[in-house]
Scaffold this active site. Structure first.
Site, PDB file in Angstrom:
ATOM      1  N   GLU A   1      44.566  34.109  67.434  1.00  0.00           N
ATOM      2  CA  GLU A   1      44.332  34.239  65.995  1.00  0.00           C
ATOM      3  C   GLU A   1      43.439  35.414  65.619  1.00  0.00           C
ATOM      4  O   GLU A   1      43.663  36.092  64.614  1.00  0.00           O
ATOM      5  CB  GLU A   1      43.753  32.936  65.445  1.00  0.00           C
TER       6      GLU A   1
ATOM      7  N   HIS B   1      43.742  19.184  62.202  1.00  0.00           N
ATOM      8  CA  HIS B   1      44.935  19.762  61.593  1.00  0.00           C
ATOM      9  C   HIS B   1      44.958  19.600  60.078  1.00  0.00           C
ATOM     10  O   HIS B   1      46.014  19.725  59.463  1.00  0.00           O
ATOM     11  CB  HIS B   1      46.204  19.114  62.172  1.00  0.00           C
TER      12      HIS B   1
END
Length: 345
Positions: free
Chosen positions: A77, A146
């Site tokens: 990322e 999440h």
């Protein structure tokens, strides 16, 4: 491409052919039309070229526009965020998609310490037209790794635009506006909105960033809602109407730029404020809105503002506990009743 900032004051354009489209489909259509409009637009993310196409939002785009413009990437990322900055600095308009906002946090150093400051440290000479789509999960046991909704973090940082579409039509118009903006922009999407369907203009169009929308007019209380809380606020307004309480619903659309003028005008009219924020209460977006309204209106308020937010805890994995964790229309209705002094059901 139609720009409704010029044609319609920042609201969705009128007189265009429409078709019933899901929120996910509207995001895909926006990406498809951006890729068609500008050869400098590139789209990447984990699974961006896969069969499912990141919950359908990138499905078929690699086949349509080529693997050099729509492509899969490794799990890195920080590097992917830096790639977006470098590509934008080189003249492209990259769009990076994170299947979960939580994973984007690995790129925060690059986002906050470099990309947000690029225009500032260049003396206003450099542009950085990049867009990062980040999805907030909910349902089917997402759990705390999440489902973080950290929009307030990023809206706190100068130099970042933070966009939170609540409807399919806004998802398309705001995403296109973000891609063709010249500043780094985060588009934060609630996964639970993806199946929502409405009539969406077929042709490309852009909605003005930083312009809120009044979704429902009312005289008794203002419900300011953010992102996934907008449909909940509208449902609450329907329930309140049955009890003779007229709620005005303001969809912020963006946290940065923030349209305080529309919020303050509404609260000046109703005298009461409820803020529905899909995030934690402390130091959150709801706190900022309440503070800004209190500073602007002070003694004009007829009641103390009320916030409807997540509990100060991480979201549970258990479906049963998750149902109790997230506030919705019932909690917004109860807050509005407190604001108007009508606690009776």
């Amino acid at each position: 491409m139609s720009d409704s900032a010029a044609a319609g004051g920042g609201d969705r354009p009128h007189g265009m052919k429409t078709a019933p489209t899901t929120y996910a489909g509207a995001l895909r259509d926006a990406m498809d039309q951006a890729l068609q409009a500008d050869p400098g637009v590139v789209l990447y993310g984990i699974g961006a070229d896969g069969a499912s196409g990141i919950f359908g939002t990138t499905k078929g785009l690699a086949e349509r526009h080529g693997g050099h413009r729509v492509f899969d990437v490794p799990i890195a990322e920080q590097a992917l965020t830096g790639l977006a900055g470098g590509a934008a600095n080189a003249g492209l308009r990259p769009v990076l998609v994170h299947q979960r906002l939580d994973f984007m946090l690995y790129g925060v150093d690059m986002l906050v310490n470099w990309l947000s400051m690029w225009r500032f440290i260049s003396g206003g000479q450099a542009k950085l037209p990049l867009t990062i789509r980040a999805i907030v999960g909910k349902g089917w046991g997402q759990g705390p790794q999440h489902s973080k909704s950290l929009h307030a973090w990023f809206a706190h940082v100068p130099g970042l635009q933070v966009v939170m579409p609540a409807t399919p039509a806004d998802a398309k118009g705001l995403l296109l506006a973000s891609i063709f903006s010249d500043d780094p922009t985060l588009v934060i999407e609630g996964r639970q909105l993806y199946s929502m369907t409405e009539e969406v203009p077929v042709e490309p169009y852009r909605l003005r960033l930083g312009k809120a929308a009044v979704r429902r007019a009312g005289d008794d209380v203002t419900l300011v809602a953010i992102g996934a809380m907008v449909p909940e606020a509208l449902a609450a307004a329907e329930r309140l109407a049955e009890a003779g309480i007229a709620a005005e619903v303001v969809d912020l659309r963006c946290l940065a730029p923030l349209d305080l003028d529309t919020v303050i005008a509404s609260v000046r009219h109703t005298g009461r404020l409820v803020v529905a924020d899909p995030g934690w209460q402390r130091f959150g977006a709801a706190a900022e809105i309440v503070a800004a309204v209190a500073e602007a209106l002070g003694p004009e308020l007829k009641a103390r503002p009320v916030r409807v937010t997540w509990p100060q805890s991480h979201s549970p994995t258990s479906a049963h506990l998750e149902g109790a964790f997230y506030p919705g229309a019932a909690e917004i209705e109860a807050a509005a009743r407190i604001a108007v002094g009508r606690k009776d059901g």
